[in-house]
Design a protein around this motif. Structure first.
Motif, PDB file in Angstrom:
ATOM      1  N   LEU A   1       9.399   2.416 -11.675  1.00  0.00           N
ATOM      2  CA  LEU A   1       8.831   3.675 -12.155  1.00  0.00           C
ATOM      3  C   LEU A   1       7.340   3.632 -11.891  1.00  0.00           C
ATOM      4  O   LEU A   1       6.687   2.623 -12.150  1.00  0.00           O
ATOM      5  CB  LEU A   1       9.001   3.812 -13.668  1.00  0.00           C
ATOM      6  CG  LEU A   1      10.379   4.015 -14.235  1.00  0.00           C
ATOM      7  CD1 LEU A   1      10.251   4.306 -15.734  1.00  0.00           C
ATOM      8  CD2 LEU A   1      11.097   5.150 -13.534  1.00  0.00           C
ATOM      9  N   LYS A   2       6.816   4.748 -11.435  1.00  0.00           N
ATOM     10  CA  LYS A   2       5.379   4.849 -11.244  1.00  0.00           C
ATOM     11  C   LYS A   2       4.855   5.839 -12.275  1.00  0.00           C
ATOM     12  O   LYS A   2       5.180   7.032 -12.209  1.00  0.00           O
ATOM     13  CB  LYS A   2       5.118   5.335  -9.823  1.00  0.00           C
ATOM     14  CG  LYS A   2       3.722   5.141  -9.359  1.00  0.00           C
ATOM     15  CD  LYS A   2       3.687   5.337  -7.848  1.00  0.00           C
ATOM     16  CE  LYS A   2       2.352   4.964  -7.310  1.00  0.00           C
ATOM     17  NZ  LYS A   2       2.319   5.143  -5.853  1.00  0.00           N
ATOM     18  N   ILE A   3       4.081   5.334 -13.229  1.00  0.00           N
ATOM     19  CA  ILE A   3       3.607   6.195 -14.320  1.00  0.00           C
ATOM     20  C   ILE A   3       2.547   7.141 -13.783  1.00  0.00           C
ATOM     21  O   ILE A   3       1.611   6.721 -13.107  1.00  0.00           O
ATOM     22  CB  ILE A   3       2.997   5.373 -15.476  1.00  0.00           C
ATOM     23  CG1 ILE A   3       3.989   4.303 -15.949  1.00  0.00           C
ATOM     24  CG2 ILE A   3       2.608   6.284 -16.637  1.00  0.00           C
ATOM     25  CD1 ILE A   3       3.411   3.405 -17.026  1.00  0.00           C
TER      26      ILE A   3
ATOM     27  N   ILE B   1      10.453   5.923  -8.677  1.00  0.00           N
ATOM     28  CA  ILE B   1      10.259   7.285  -9.161  1.00  0.00           C
ATOM     29  C   ILE B   1       8.765   7.520  -9.361  1.00  0.00           C
ATOM     30  O   ILE B   1       8.129   6.841 -10.161  1.00  0.00           O
ATOM     31  CB  ILE B   1      11.007   7.522 -10.500  1.00  0.00           C
ATOM     32  CG1 ILE B   1      12.503   7.256 -10.325  1.00  0.00           C
ATOM     33  CG2 ILE B   1      10.768   8.949 -10.987  1.00  0.00           C
ATOM     34  CD1 ILE B   1      13.169   8.060  -9.242  1.00  0.00           C
ATOM     35  N   ASP B   2       8.233   8.478  -8.626  1.00  0.00           N
ATOM     36  CA  ASP B   2       6.803   8.787  -8.633  1.00  0.00           C
ATOM     37  C   ASP B   2       6.481   9.764  -9.767  1.00  0.00           C
ATOM     38  O   ASP B   2       7.361  10.486 -10.231  1.00  0.00           O
ATOM     39  CB  ASP B   2       6.465   9.444  -7.281  1.00  0.00           C
ATOM     40  CG  ASP B   2       4.986   9.337  -6.926  1.00  0.00           C
ATOM     41  OD1 ASP B   2       4.193   8.838  -7.743  1.00  0.00           O
ATOM     42  OD2 ASP B   2       4.642   9.765  -5.807  1.00  0.00           O
ATOM     43  N   ASP B   3       5.227   9.783 -10.182  1.00  0.00           N
ATOM     44  CA  ASP B   3       4.729  10.756 -11.176  1.00  0.00           C
ATOM     45  C   ASP B   3       5.587  10.752 -12.436  1.00  0.00           C
ATOM     46  O   ASP B   3       5.807  11.801 -13.043  1.00  0.00           O
ATOM     47  CB  ASP B   3       4.704  12.182 -10.579  1.00  0.00           C
ATOM     48  CG  ASP B   3       3.856  12.275  -9.324  1.00  0.00           C
ATOM     49  OD1 ASP B   3       3.017  11.392  -9.108  1.00  0.00           O
ATOM     50  OD2 ASP B   3       4.040  13.251  -8.564  1.00  0.00           O
TER      51      ASP B   3
ATOM     52  N   ALA C   1       0.838  -1.194   0.000  1.00  0.00           N
ATOM     53  CA  ALA C   1       0.000   0.000   0.000  1.00  0.00           C
ATOM     54  C   ALA C   1       0.872   1.242   0.000  1.00  0.00           C
ATOM     55  O   ALA C   1       1.981   1.233   0.534  1.00  0.00           O
ATOM     56  CB  ALA C   1      -0.900   0.019   1.235  1.00  0.00           C
ATOM     57  N   GLU C   2       0.344   2.297  -0.618  1.00  0.00           N
ATOM     58  CA  GLU C   2       1.011   3.591  -0.508  1.00  0.00           C
ATOM     59  C   GLU C   2       0.429   4.328   0.692  1.00  0.00           C
ATOM     60  O   GLU C   2      -0.798   4.402   0.863  1.00  0.00           O
ATOM     61  CB  GLU C   2       0.799   4.429  -1.775  1.00  0.00           C
ATOM     62  CG  GLU C   2       1.470   5.808  -1.647  1.00  0.00           C
ATOM     63  CD  GLU C   2       1.427   6.647  -2.915  1.00  0.00           C
ATOM     64  OE1 GLU C   2       0.714   6.290  -3.872  1.00  0.00           O
ATOM     65  OE2 GLU C   2       2.120   7.694  -2.930  1.00  0.00           O
ATOM     66  N   ALA C   3       1.311   4.873   1.520  1.00  0.00           N
ATOM     67  CA  ALA C   3       0.888   5.671   2.674  1.00  0.00           C
ATOM     68  C   ALA C   3       0.654   7.104   2.201  1.00  0.00           C
ATOM     69  O   ALA C   3       1.541   7.723   1.620  1.00  0.00           O
ATOM     70  CB  ALA C   3       1.979   5.644   3.745  1.00  0.00           C
TER      71      ALA C   3
ATOM     72  N   VAL D   1       6.310   4.942   0.884  1.00  0.00           N
ATOM     73  CA  VAL D   1       6.293   6.233   1.567  1.00  0.00           C
ATOM     74  C   VAL D   1       6.800   7.320   0.618  1.00  0.00           C
ATOM     75  O   VAL D   1       7.838   7.152  -0.018  1.00  0.00           O
ATOM     76  CB  VAL D   1       7.187   6.173   2.829  1.00  0.00           C
ATOM     77  CG1 VAL D   1       7.312   7.538   3.494  1.00  0.00           C
ATOM     78  CG2 VAL D   1       6.652   5.139   3.814  1.00  0.00           C
ATOM     79  N   ASN D   2       6.058   8.415   0.520  1.00  0.00           N
ATOM     80  CA  ASN D   2       6.494   9.548  -0.304  1.00  0.00           C
ATOM     81  C   ASN D   2       7.565  10.343   0.437  1.00  0.00           C
ATOM     82  O   ASN D   2       7.388  10.682   1.608  1.00  0.00           O
ATOM     83  CB  ASN D   2       5.309  10.465  -0.610  1.00  0.00           C
ATOM     84  CG  ASN D   2       4.304   9.791  -1.518  1.00  0.00           C
ATOM     85  OD1 ASN D   2       4.536   9.632  -2.711  1.00  0.00           O
ATOM     86  ND2 ASN D   2       3.189   9.351  -0.947  1.00  0.00           N
ATOM     87  N   VAL D   3       8.664  10.618  -0.259  1.00  0.00           N
ATOM     88  CA  VAL D   3       9.770  11.331   0.369  1.00  0.00           C
ATOM     89  C   VAL D   3      10.015  12.639  -0.374  1.00  0.00           C
ATOM     90  O   VAL D   3      10.151  12.656  -1.598  1.00  0.00           O
ATOM     91  CB  VAL D   3      11.044  10.465   0.361  1.00  0.00           C
ATOM     92  CG1 VAL D   3      12.224  11.235   0.918  1.00  0.00           C
ATOM     93  CG2 VAL D   3      10.818   9.197   1.175  1.00  0.00           C
TER      94      VAL D   3
ATOM     95  N   LEU E   1      10.482   3.614  -1.056  1.00  0.00           N
ATOM     96  CA  LEU E   1      10.512   5.080  -1.003  1.00  0.00           C
ATOM     97  C   LEU E   1      10.116   5.619  -2.368  1.00  0.00           C
ATOM     98  O   LEU E   1      10.631   5.162  -3.387  1.00  0.00           O
ATOM     99  CB  LEU E   1      11.912   5.581  -0.634  1.00  0.00           C
ATOM    100  CG  LEU E   1      12.478   5.091   0.698  1.00  0.00           C
ATOM    101  CD1 LEU E   1      13.875   5.683   0.918  1.00  0.00           C
ATOM    102  CD2 LEU E   1      11.558   5.452   1.860  1.00  0.00           C
ATOM    103  N   GLU E   2       9.189   6.569  -2.391  1.00  0.00           N
ATOM    104  CA  GLU E   2       8.772   7.210  -3.643  1.00  0.00           C
ATOM    105  C   GLU E   2       9.356   8.620  -3.718  1.00  0.00           C
ATOM    106  O   GLU E   2       9.102   9.445  -2.855  1.00  0.00           O
ATOM    107  CB  GLU E   2       7.244   7.294  -3.721  1.00  0.00           C
ATOM    108  CG  GLU E   2       6.566   5.935  -3.813  1.00  0.00           C
ATOM    109  CD  GLU E   2       5.087   6.038  -4.180  1.00  0.00           C
ATOM    110  OE1 GLU E   2       4.594   7.158  -4.437  1.00  0.00           O
ATOM    111  OE2 GLU E   2       4.430   4.975  -4.209  1.00  0.00           O
ATOM    112  N   LEU E   3      10.126   8.848  -4.774  1.00  0.00           N
ATOM    113  CA  LEU E   3      10.695  10.181  -5.010  1.00  0.00           C
ATOM    114  C   LEU E   3      10.172  10.696  -6.336  1.00  0.00           C
ATOM    115  O   LEU E   3      10.041   9.922  -7.283  1.00  0.00           O
ATOM    116  CB  LEU E   3      12.202  10.106  -5.212  1.00  0.00           C
ATOM    117  CG  LEU E   3      13.130   9.673  -4.135  1.00  0.00           C
ATOM    118  CD1 LEU E   3      13.262   8.180  -4.127  1.00  0.00           C
ATOM    119  CD2 LEU E   3      14.478  10.288  -4.465  1.00  0.00           C
TER     120      LEU E   3
HETATM  121 MG    MG Z   1       3.370   8.703  -4.350  1.00  0.00          MG
END
Ligand code: MG
Ligand code: C2E
Ligand code: MG
Ligand code: MG
Length: 285
Positions: free
Chosen positions: A200-202, A179-181, A58-60, A117-119, A149-151
């Protein structure tokens, strides 16, 4: 009243809180109290392995429940927290809470779920992110592989040398780096090769439109193919319907996240969701 969760979640501010410098100041000055009074809570949005159909983690996502303003969207207060420097305090808190949550899921037998977790780039720049991460993992008694970790792409552009070394060390401990977004910034996949990135997160803007817009679909497909050439896994966010899920699976995308399955949920509701999900447990990547 806004519903408990889902789209249109956030109660919008009274007209005098609609945005702008004065409102930003109100938010900035209220944030400290929000931390002290425990008004910041994590919600969890399930991530699904597209091949297995299983929940993999899950994404927090941070939620601020203000007693009078209602739910304040992270898009509204995170940038303000970044400008005021408060994001480092909030970031530490999020890391702690997220690891405690992942610990609780494992203790409840939900499987080896990973918490993402978004950083914020400022957390890297402060220089102690590795210490914060290992303290949070240790106090929860979690293996490094339980944390992702999502950056955002833009954080890779600032201080690339320093960041690249920190990511290398974190990744080598087993923490997943995403890598987020992806697709909204200016980095290309060649540039990303310099960093110890695993996934990678599209960006959801491409994913949400892909079934209606052949250009977006082509772009999503191309990102997935290029990512695989670089041995990166792909997460699609903003999956809102079964047709999109099916297309993504066909293109070989590993993971999905979006309203098609669930919005971000409070802890108890997330646990109930995992228990009710037909194929719970781990997809080994
Ligand atoms: Mg995110
Ligand atoms: P993000 O990391 O890209 O998170 C994904 C956002 O998309 C979340 O919005 C999520 O609720 C939303 N979303 C998920 N599935 C769908 C879908 O199918 N359709 C649509 N339309 N939207 C979907 P949220 O929770 O409002 O968070 C917004 C942003 O705030 C996040 O974007 C992230 O950049 C930031 N954020 C949230 N929590 C934290 C945190 O703890 N730390 C930091 N530094 N940033 C955070
Ligand atoms: Mg790694
Ligand atoms: Mg995103």
């Amino acid at each position: 009243r806004a519903k408990e969760s889902g789209r249109n979640t956030f109660l919008h501010f009274a007209p005098d809180m609609a945005g702008g410098a004065v409102e930003d100041l109100k938010i900035a000055s209220r944030l400290r109290l929000a931390i002290a009074q425990n008004e910041l809570q994590l919600h969890f949005q399930p991530q699904i392995g597209l091949r297995s159909g299983r929940i993999t983690g899950a994404e927090a996502l941070l939620r601020w429940q203000h007693p009078e303003w209602g739910l304040v969207a992270p898009a509204r207060f995170i940038p303000i927290a970044e400008r005021s420097g408060l994001i480092t305090v909030i970031g530490d808190l999020v890391m702690q809470q997220a690891c405690q949550a992942a610990r609780a899921w494992r203790a409840q037998g939900l499987g080896e779920l990973v918490v993402a977790v978004n950083v914020s780039p400022l957390q890297f720049q402060r220089g102690n992110l590795e210490a914060v991460v290992s303290a949070a993992l240790n106090s929860a008694g979690l293996p490094t592989s339980a944390l992702e970790l999502e950056l955002t792409e833009s954080s890779l552009l600032a201080d690339a040398q320093h960041l690249s070394a920190a990511l290398q060390r974190l990744s080598s401990t087993g923490v997943h780096i995403t890598i987020d977004d992806f697709g909204t910034g200016y980095s290309n996949l060649g540039y990303l090769r310099r960093f110890a990135v695993d996934r990678l997160k599209i960006d959801q803007s491409f994913v949400r439109r892909m079934c209606a817009n052949p250009h977006d679909e082509g772009l999503v497909r191309a990102i997935i193919e290029m990512a695989h050439c670089l041995d990166l896994q792909v997460v699609a966010e903003g999956v809102e319907d079964a047709a999109t899920r099916a297309r993504l699976a066909e293109f070989g995308c590993e993971f999905g996240q979006g309203f098609h399955w669930s919005p971000a949920l409070p802890m108890d509701a997330f646990v109930a969701f995992v228990r009710a999900h037909p194929a719970q447990g781990l997809q080994t990547h």
